[in-house]
Design a protein around this motif. Sequence first.
Motif, mmCIF file in Angstrom:
data_model
loop_
_atom_site.group_PDB
_atom_site.id
_atom_site.type_symbol
_atom_site.label_atom_id
_atom_site.label_comp_id
_atom_site.label_asym_id
_atom_site.label_seq_id
_atom_site.Cartn_x
_atom_site.Cartn_y
_atom_site.Cartn_z
ATOM 1 N N MET A 169 39.783 45.347 39.308
ATOM 2 C CA MET A 169 38.557 44.765 39.844
ATOM 3 C C MET A 169 37.887 45.680 40.861
ATOM 4 O O MET A 169 38.458 45.966 41.916
ATOM 5 N N ARG A 191 41.083 33.037 40.401
ATOM 6 C CA ARG A 191 42.214 32.296 40.991
ATOM 7 C C ARG A 191 42.002 30.781 40.944
ATOM 8 O O ARG A 191 42.926 30.036 40.677
ATOM 9 N N MET A 205 43.741 38.856 45.381
ATOM 10 C CA MET A 205 44.097 40.060 44.639
ATOM 11 C C MET A 205 45.550 40.419 44.954
ATOM 12 O O MET A 205 46.024 40.192 46.066
ATOM 13 N N ALA A 213 42.574 45.573 43.028
ATOM 14 C CA ALA A 213 41.285 46.074 43.506
ATOM 15 C C ALA A 213 41.248 47.584 43.327
ATOM 16 O O ALA A 213 42.201 48.274 43.668
ATOM 17 N N CYS A 232 34.652 37.530 34.556
ATOM 18 C CA CYS A 232 35.024 36.113 34.535
ATOM 19 C C CYS A 232 34.715 35.474 33.184
ATOM 20 O O CYS A 232 35.536 34.726 32.647
ATOM 21 N N ILE A 234 45.630 40.920 39.669
ATOM 22 C CA ILE A 234 44.338 41.543 39.941
ATOM 23 C C ILE A 234 44.576 42.696 40.909
ATOM 24 O O ILE A 234 45.125 42.492 41.992
ATOM 25 N N CYS A 264 40.893 41.696 50.276
ATOM 26 C CA CYS A 264 41.421 41.645 48.904
ATOM 27 C C CYS A 264 42.578 40.654 48.813
ATOM 28 O O CYS A 264 42.649 39.846 47.882
ATOM 29 N N GLY A 281 33.443 41.784 43.516
ATOM 30 C CA GLY A 281 34.860 41.663 43.185
ATOM 31 C C GLY A 281 35.582 40.570 43.943
ATOM 32 O O GLY A 281 36.503 39.946 43.418
ATOM 33 N N TYR A 282 35.173 40.314 45.174
ATOM 34 C CA TYR A 282 35.783 39.229 45.953
ATOM 35 C C TYR A 282 35.466 37.877 45.317
ATOM 36 O O TYR A 282 36.354 37.045 45.126
ATOM 37 N N SER A 293 37.255 37.485 41.956
ATOM 38 C CA SER A 293 38.689 37.213 42.129
ATOM 39 C C SER A 293 38.933 35.769 42.551
ATOM 40 O O SER A 293 39.863 35.123 42.061
ATOM 41 N N GLU A 294 38.105 35.267 43.449
ATOM 42 C CA GLU A 294 38.232 33.861 43.846
ATOM 43 C C GLU A 294 38.005 32.942 42.654
ATOM 44 O O GLU A 294 38.717 31.957 42.476
#
Length: 87
Positions: A20, A37, A66, A48, A5, A46, A61, A29-30, A33-34
């Motif tokens: 990711m 986004r 993702m 996974a 990030c 993205i 995901c 990774g969750y 990713s949030e």
Amino acid sequence: GLIACEELKKNMNVYSIVLMDIMMPIMNGYEASEEIRKNIDANIPIIAVTADVTSNVKEKCKEVGMNDYISKPYSLDLLLKMILSYI
């Protein structure tokens, strides 16, 4: 996840895609990713990349934004095809 990030925030124009992992210290990774986004770049693809192949992981995901999922071990050919489909 946290480093990913931070790197994206500093160098958004350098990256075309994010691979990711799910299980990482500090920010998984969750969560990463949030964050991507919501606060960094909602459009960067993205993918996974994880050893966890349970069906709920694939669903999670997608829920966090993702674009796709590839499980380890993966073939280089499959990974390249997936990357090329997004860039």
